[in-house]
Each structure stands twice: as structure tokens, then as C-alpha cells.
Design an enzyme around this catalytic site. Structure first.
Site, short mmCIF file in Angstrom:
data_model
loop_
_atom_site.label_atom_id
_atom_site.label_comp_id
_atom_site.label_asym_id
_atom_site.label_seq_id
_atom_site.Cartn_x
_atom_site.Cartn_y
_atom_site.Cartn_z
N GLY A 12 -7.38 2.71 82.28
CA GLY A 12 -6.19 1.87 82.14
C GLY A 12 -6.54 0.39 82.10
O GLY A 12 -7.71 0.01 82.26
N ARG A 13 -5.54 -0.45 81.89
CA ARG A 13 -5.79 -1.89 81.79
C ARG A 13 -6.49 -2.43 83.04
O ARG A 13 -7.48 -3.14 82.95
CB ARG A 13 -4.46 -2.63 81.55
CG ARG A 13 -3.85 -2.37 80.19
CD ARG A 13 -2.56 -3.17 80.03
NE ARG A 13 -1.95 -2.90 78.74
CZ ARG A 13 -1.15 -1.86 78.50
NH1 ARG A 13 -0.86 -1.01 79.47
NH2 ARG A 13 -0.64 -1.66 77.30
N MET A 14 -5.93 -2.10 84.21
CA MET A 14 -6.54 -2.59 85.43
C MET A 14 -7.85 -1.86 85.72
O MET A 14 -8.81 -2.47 86.22
CB MET A 14 -5.58 -2.43 86.60
CG MET A 14 -4.58 -3.56 86.74
SD MET A 14 -5.36 -5.20 86.87
CE MET A 14 -6.47 -4.94 88.25
N ALA A 117 -1.37 -2.87 98.36
CA ALA A 117 -0.78 -4.16 97.99
C ALA A 117 -0.17 -4.05 96.61
O ALA A 117 -0.77 -3.47 95.70
CB ALA A 117 -1.82 -5.27 98.00
N MET A 120 -2.68 -8.00 94.03
CA MET A 120 -3.99 -8.28 94.62
C MET A 120 -4.39 -9.75 94.47
O MET A 120 -5.50 -10.12 94.83
CB MET A 120 -5.05 -7.40 93.96
CG MET A 120 -4.88 -5.92 94.19
SD MET A 120 -5.26 -5.44 95.89
CE MET A 120 -4.97 -3.65 95.79
N HIS A 149 6.54 -10.06 82.60
CA HIS A 149 5.36 -9.23 82.41
C HIS A 149 5.29 -8.72 80.97
O HIS A 149 6.25 -8.81 80.22
CB HIS A 149 5.37 -8.04 83.38
CG HIS A 149 4.94 -8.40 84.76
ND1 HIS A 149 5.82 -8.88 85.71
CD2 HIS A 149 3.72 -8.34 85.36
CE1 HIS A 149 5.16 -9.11 86.83
NE2 HIS A 149 3.90 -8.79 86.65
N HIS A 150 4.16 -8.15 80.65
CA HIS A 150 3.91 -7.59 79.32
C HIS A 150 4.89 -6.46 78.99
O HIS A 150 5.50 -5.86 79.87
CB HIS A 150 2.48 -7.07 79.22
CG HIS A 150 2.13 -6.07 80.29
ND1 HIS A 150 2.37 -4.73 80.16
CD2 HIS A 150 1.56 -6.24 81.52
CE1 HIS A 150 1.97 -4.10 81.23
NE2 HIS A 150 1.48 -4.98 82.08
N LYS A 153 4.84 -2.83 80.84
CA LYS A 153 5.05 -2.60 82.27
C LYS A 153 6.25 -1.67 82.47
O LYS A 153 7.33 -1.91 81.94
CB LYS A 153 5.26 -3.92 83.01
CG LYS A 153 5.34 -3.73 84.53
CD LYS A 153 5.25 -5.06 85.26
CE LYS A 153 5.39 -4.88 86.76
NZ LYS A 153 4.33 -4.03 87.35
N GLY A 159 6.73 -5.14 91.39
CA GLY A 159 6.47 -4.97 92.81
C GLY A 159 6.31 -6.32 93.51
O GLY A 159 6.71 -6.48 94.66
N THR A 160 5.73 -7.28 92.81
CA THR A 160 5.56 -8.61 93.40
C THR A 160 6.90 -9.29 93.62
O THR A 160 7.13 -9.91 94.67
CB THR A 160 4.68 -9.48 92.49
OG1 THR A 160 3.41 -8.84 92.33
CG2 THR A 160 4.48 -10.87 93.08
#
Length: 262
Positions: A12-14, A117, A120, A149-150, A153, A159-160
Site C-alpha cells: 500500500g501507499r504507506m 496512533a 504518526m 486528503h487525496h 482516502k 482520523g486526525t
């Protein structure tokens, strides 16, 4: 000795960003990652030959010191339980978890050190640390949160944004469920005490969050913009290193920031 890392959602991206950070730092060894069956073969072709890509997390756990997970809400709970059974520390940065799924992570944390979290970034978490004092000092000011966001998402608001809203509500001893307004439509004048939360989706933004505090005479804006997902990857690697060796428990960025910077 280098820390042996596994990644849940390595394709994935992350996952790709964390893999790149881990491979560039001699303090870490990227052992491998978990990826869905239908994409595992394609992901293997993008990694060094010694990096394993497995379809079951159980195949990876005996070889790693910690699992960093950026998959999905259901998968991250499943991976946390597998880590608990194997006695491996677990880091999750997955957003969009339900209350029941968060309870699943907390249950796993009874057996292992588990870090969760929704963001991060050290910058965002520094904002979360100072936000309650600012909100209390400006009690009565209108507060709005806008996040961007992109286009890919899945969860909204982010979440933030929810973490920021929860911090604000807690500082005011308020019930977020009664205060939050998610966007506005039609004839909807602002009511006293509302906490507006607005999500924008488009393009490739890694994440922008703005908190507006205003009365009729002034306004304050606190803004954070992630310039790259690499920011979150570095954060995930740091907290993984922090977590290994800790006693069992549920750890958050408040623990990490407090231990490392305050």
C-alpha cells in the site's frame, strides 16, 4: 543489533513508504511484509529478493521483532491478535476503526506492547499536546476543523480530524457527539458551542488540517500540512523502535512524545 521489521500492507501507499525508510537506515532490517493474495506477486517484484512477501501474518511473525500495520480496520485487529499470540510488539496507524475494533486492539495490548496512533506525524501530535490549553484560554470562541486528503482516502472525516475534535471536546468537558457538525447544507446558521468538522477529498494531498478559533474581533488558525507520506513513515519507524522492549500495554503518541521530547 538492527531491529527486524515486518509491515502489514507492504504494497500500500504507506507500506511502500515505510519499506523505503527501513531499507535506507542501517538500524533496521526489513524482513518482509503481508499483502493480499491477489496483489502479493506484483508487490514481490518491487522489493529486494531477500524481502519476504507473505499472505498470512503468521508466516512472518517468527522472523521479526515488531510488526507495523497500515492495512484496514478489520485486518489490523486480526494482525494485532496474531501478534498477541506470538508475543510480538505491534504498531498500527490504521484509521476508521469502530469502538469495537479499538476494544480489540486494547484486548491484544494486555499481552503485548501495542502502539496505536491515527497520525504518526510529530507535528500533529505536538499540536494535540498544546491544543487543550489554547482552547480553554479561548473558551467561547467558534471552532471549526477543515481537513483535506487525496481522492482515495476511504474514511471521512480523517482520523486526525477526529483526534483534534476529541481533544477540543475533552478540554471543554463537552460531549463531541452533541457538539460536532459534519459539514453544513441549506439554512444552517451556526449555533453556539458547535464544533464544525469538514472533509475535502481530491487530488493527491498527503493531508492538511486547519483548526480555526474565532470570535467577531479576531481569529486564530493553526495549520499543518504533510508534504509527503514519508513524514508518517519516519514516525512509524521511530515509534516501532520505541515500542520494542516495553511492557505490555496500549501506547499512543502521547506516551512517545512525552518520553522523547517533553
Amino acid at each position: 543489533m538492527a531491529l527486524r521489521i515486518g509491515i502489514g500492507g507492504i504494497g500500500g501507499r504507506m507500506g511502500r513508504e515505510i519499506a523505503a525508510v527501513a531499507q535506507a537506515d542501517s538500524a533496521f532490517v526489513l524482513v518482509g511484509g503481508v499483502q493480499r493474495t491477489e496483489t502479493a506477486s506484483a508487490v514481490r517484484s518491487t522489493l529486494a529478493p531477500q524481502v519476504r512477501v507473505v499472505e498470512s501474518v503468521a508466516d512472518l511473525l517468527p522472523e521479526i521483532d515488531v510488526l507495523i500495520d497500515f492495512t484496514s480496520p478489520a485486518a489490523t485487529v486480526s494482525h494485532a491478535r496474531a501478534c498477541a499470540s506470538a508475543g510480538r510488539p505491534f504498531v498500527s496507524g490504521v484509521t476508521g476503526l469502530s469502538g469495537e475494533q479499538l476494544d480489540g486492539l486494547r484486548q491484544a495490548a494486555q499481552s503485548i506492547p501495542l502502539f496505536y496512533a491515527r497520525n504518526m506525524s510529530l507535528g500533529i501530535n505536538a499540536i494535540l499536546a498544546i491544543l487543550p490549553s489554547l482552547v480553554r484560554a479561548l473558551e467561547g470562541y467558534d471552532i471549526e476543523i477543515v481537513e483535506t486528503h487525496h481522492r482515495h482516502k476511504a474514511d471521512a472525516p480523517s482520523g486526525t480530524a477526529l483526534a483534534l475534535a476529541e481533544s477540543i471536546a475533552a478540554a471543554l468537558h463537552a460531549d463531541l457527539g452533541h457538539r460536532a457538525v459534519y459539514g453544513r447544507q441549506g439554512i444552517a446558521p451556526r449555533r453556539a458551542g458547535e464544533l464544525g468538522i469538514h472533509a475535502v477529498r481530491g487530488g493527491g494531498s498527503s493531508g492538511e488540517h486547519t483548526i480555526l478559533l474565532a470570535d467577531e474581533g479576531e481569529e486564530i488558525r493553526i495549520a499543518h500540512r504533510a508534504l509527503s507520506r514519508r513524514t508518517f513513515a519516519h514516525g512509524a519507524i521511530r515509534v516501532a523502535d520505541y515500542l520494542v522492549g516495553k511492557p505490555s500495554g496500549f501506547y499512543t503518541m502521547a506516551d512517545y512524545v512525552g518520553a522523547s521530547y517533553l
